[in-house]
Design an enzyme around this catalytic site. Structure first.
Site, short mmCIF file in Angstrom:
data_model
loop_
_atom_site.label_atom_id
_atom_site.label_comp_id
_atom_site.label_asym_id
_atom_site.label_seq_id
_atom_site.Cartn_x
_atom_site.Cartn_y
_atom_site.Cartn_z
N SER A 51 0.79 -1.23 0.00
CA SER A 51 0.00 0.00 0.00
C SER A 51 0.83 1.28 0.00
CB SER A 51 -0.97 0.01 1.18
OG SER A 51 -2.09 -0.80 0.90
N LYS A 54 0.09 3.77 -2.67
CA LYS A 54 -0.90 4.85 -2.57
C LYS A 54 -0.26 6.22 -2.41
CE LYS A 54 -4.58 1.81 -0.90
NZ LYS A 54 -4.00 0.49 -0.62
N SER A 111 -6.44 3.36 3.76
CA SER A 111 -5.76 2.56 2.74
C SER A 111 -6.78 1.80 1.90
CB SER A 111 -4.76 1.59 3.38
OG SER A 111 -3.78 1.18 2.44
N LYS A 213 2.60 6.53 5.57
CA LYS A 213 1.80 5.44 5.02
C LYS A 213 2.39 4.11 5.41
CE LYS A 213 -1.72 4.15 2.60
NZ LYS A 213 -1.81 3.00 3.52
#
Length: 239
Positions: A51, A54, A111, A213
């Site tokens: 992720s 992202k 997420s 993140k």
């Protein structure tokens, strides 16, 4: 500065208990304001970003907002393709909508794999066209070990990056789009009556943490881009 760096690295290694410090994975600690590297290990090893993908999805969306292609208060719909994405997700029904601002926060905080597709389709017409833009942007930023095949980091052998490349997109996100800094530091958000919490435990446990993140797949293991500011100085780590 040296003690701040040590605290961040130590905290990350303790938090990422799935990988003992004795067998540390790619790691990079740097100053985002200057790009100065304070610690590095295996930074060009090829890795699955999970992720952390992202970061690029958000960056391309920020660019689209800057260019006037889309606006924070625009409402974007959820397609059938978006609903078919596996968790983590918001879980909207086909035809339901979010504002672009809600969508960005859902991508960054929750997420949400379904919402990356919603943004991609709203900005580029299709997820594949948006992915092309992600890869063009990666090349422009000098991310020489990176290739994207989806917008959310779900498992795919072709979804590749390195710690050095992730540092480049993380630095670009915070330096070029500081107006969205609060999104990366939010521990939760609400959509209607639903509370969506961040997976980034450092936001609640590490003094000064302000982003960015996390990610996990079985292939990648636990990934994180962690940012913290103390005494007016910001450090960022990719692990």
């Amino acid at each position: 500065m040296r003690s701040h760096a040590a605290w961040i690295v130590a905290t990350l290694l303790i938090w990422l208990t799935a990988t003992p410090p004795a067998s540390a994975n790619p790691t990079l600690l740097f100053e985002p304001a200057t790009g100065k590297v304070l610690y590095s290990e295996d930074v060009d090893d090829i890795w699955h970003p999970a992720s952390l993908t992202k970061l690029m999805t958000a960056y391309v969306a920020f660019e689209a907002i800057k260019d006037g292609k889309i606006h924070l208060d625009d409402r974007i719909p959820c397609s059938l393709v978006a609903t078919l994405q596996p968790p983590s997700k918001v879980g909207l029904k086909v035809g339901a909508t979010l504002t672009v601002e809600q969508a960005l926060q859902a991508v960054i905080i929750k997420s949400a794999n379904d919402v990356t597709v919603m943004l991609a389709e709203a900005i580029s017409g299709s997820e594949s066209a948006f992915i092309d833009q992600m890869n063009v942007t990666a090349k422009r930023l000098g991310m020489t070990h990176t290739n994207f095949v989806n917008t959310n980091g779900l498992p795919d052998p072709g979804q590749l990056t390195s710690a050095r490349d992730i540092a480049k997109i993380a630095r670009a996100v915070v330096s070029e789009y500081p107006q969205y800094a609060s999104y990366w530091a939010m521990p939760d958000m609400r959509i209607g009556k639903r509370r969506l919490g961040s997976h980034n435990a450092l936001l609640k446990t590490f003094a000064g943490a302000d982003g960015l993140k996390t990610g996990f797949t079985c292939d990648s293991g636990y990934n994180v881009v962690a940012s913290a500011t103390r005494d007016g100085r910001r450090l960022m780590a990719v692990v």
